[in-house]
Design a protein around this motif. Sequence first.
Motif, short mmCIF file in Angstrom:
data_model
loop_
_atom_site.label_atom_id
_atom_site.label_comp_id
_atom_site.label_asym_id
_atom_site.label_seq_id
_atom_site.Cartn_x
_atom_site.Cartn_y
_atom_site.Cartn_z
N UNK A 15 0.86 -1.18 0.00
CA UNK A 15 0.00 0.00 0.00
C UNK A 15 0.90 1.23 0.00
N UNK A 16 0.76 2.07 -1.02
CA UNK A 16 1.56 3.29 -1.15
C UNK A 16 0.62 4.48 -1.22
N UNK A 17 0.69 5.35 -0.21
CA UNK A 17 -0.18 6.52 -0.14
C UNK A 17 -1.66 6.15 -0.28
N UNK A 18 -2.00 5.01 0.28
CA UNK A 18 -3.37 4.54 0.24
C UNK A 18 -3.73 3.73 -0.98
N UNK A 19 -2.89 3.73 -2.00
CA UNK A 19 -3.15 2.95 -3.22
C UNK A 19 -2.79 1.49 -2.95
N UNK A 151 4.05 6.78 -10.70
CA UNK A 151 4.29 7.80 -9.67
C UNK A 151 2.98 8.16 -8.98
N UNK A 152 3.06 8.28 -7.66
CA UNK A 152 1.89 8.57 -6.83
C UNK A 152 2.17 9.82 -6.00
N UNK A 153 1.26 10.78 -6.08
CA UNK A 153 1.36 11.99 -5.27
C UNK A 153 0.28 12.04 -4.22
N UNK A 154 -0.18 13.24 -3.91
CA UNK A 154 -1.23 13.44 -2.92
C UNK A 154 -2.54 13.83 -3.62
N UNK A 155 -3.59 13.99 -2.83
CA UNK A 155 -4.85 14.47 -3.37
C UNK A 155 -4.70 15.91 -3.86
N UNK A 162 5.95 9.45 -4.56
CA UNK A 162 6.65 8.17 -4.49
C UNK A 162 6.42 7.43 -5.79
N UNK A 163 7.36 6.57 -6.15
CA UNK A 163 7.21 5.83 -7.40
C UNK A 163 7.62 4.38 -7.22
N UNK A 164 7.12 3.53 -8.09
CA UNK A 164 7.46 2.12 -8.10
C UNK A 164 7.28 1.59 -9.51
N UNK A 165 7.90 0.46 -9.78
CA UNK A 165 7.78 -0.16 -11.11
C UNK A 165 6.64 -1.15 -11.09
N UNK A 166 5.73 -1.02 -12.04
CA UNK A 166 4.65 -1.97 -12.23
C UNK A 166 5.02 -2.95 -13.33
N UNK A 167 4.78 -4.23 -13.07
CA UNK A 167 5.08 -5.27 -14.05
C UNK A 167 3.80 -5.85 -14.63
N UNK A 168 3.94 -6.57 -15.72
CA UNK A 168 2.79 -7.21 -16.35
C UNK A 168 2.14 -8.16 -15.36
N UNK A 169 0.83 -8.04 -15.20
CA UNK A 169 0.11 -8.87 -14.26
C UNK A 169 -0.16 -8.20 -12.93
N UNK A 170 0.44 -7.03 -12.69
CA UNK A 170 0.17 -6.28 -11.47
C UNK A 170 -1.18 -5.58 -11.58
N UNK A 178 -7.69 7.44 -1.13
CA UNK A 178 -6.72 7.39 -2.23
C UNK A 178 -7.37 7.47 -3.60
N UNK A 179 -8.70 7.56 -3.64
CA UNK A 179 -9.40 7.57 -4.93
C UNK A 179 -8.98 8.75 -5.81
N UNK A 180 -8.65 9.88 -5.20
CA UNK A 180 -8.33 11.08 -5.96
C UNK A 180 -6.86 11.49 -5.87
#
Length: 210
Positions: A15-19, A151-155, A162-170, A178-180
């Motif tokens: 869970x990153x910033x609520x995502x 990349x994920x920011x705030x509302x 913050x950022x992370x790498x998404x792979x196929x199947x994620x 975190x919806x907005x």
Amino acid sequence: MSETERPGRPVPGLVVRGVEIFPGLLDSAAQAGIMAEIAAVMSAAPPVQPETRFGRKMSVRMTSAGKYGWVSDRRGYRYETRHPSGVAWPPIPAPVLTLWHRVTGLARAPDCCLVNLYRDGAKMGLHQDRDEADFSWPILSVSLGDEARFRIGDVTRGGPTESLWLKSGDVLAMRGPARLVHHGIDRVRGGSSTMIEGGGRINLTLRVVD
């Protein structure tokens, strides 16, 4: 949102910033099955390169499936019931709907499956998804093909991200507070997957519109 969630939702691995992020939720067979369905969607409603309300072309190509498709042009950002060519959007494929119900725990189906095709250095700047009527419904995102730096920011706009790498199947879900959140794709790691014919990344974004 007036609907009670069903029990048995998968537990996010991160869970990153609520995502909520579900790494590798789709195995290779599930990815291939969904990709075959999305290829049929793109054949019926070919991806187009939208432009912003300011006349700037986006680097991502887009199409949709479902009751509505998200479009962008000089008239602004909105949902329409037909592809820019005038054809009706294809229905959302069954395995994509199954994934939505599994991860969100909701009985209601999404109204739109936006298909974003990233090729040739395409990226997506930080933005919010706020063209829907009710922000209490979640958004579900599915990654297929090449890896992408998410990349994920705030509302609110601005501030640290913050950022992370998404792979196929994620798979990831934006829900509740975190919806907005602002989010985007910095870049795609070309050649990191052979799933998509011609290379690139496909992102599916499922939304309740009405």
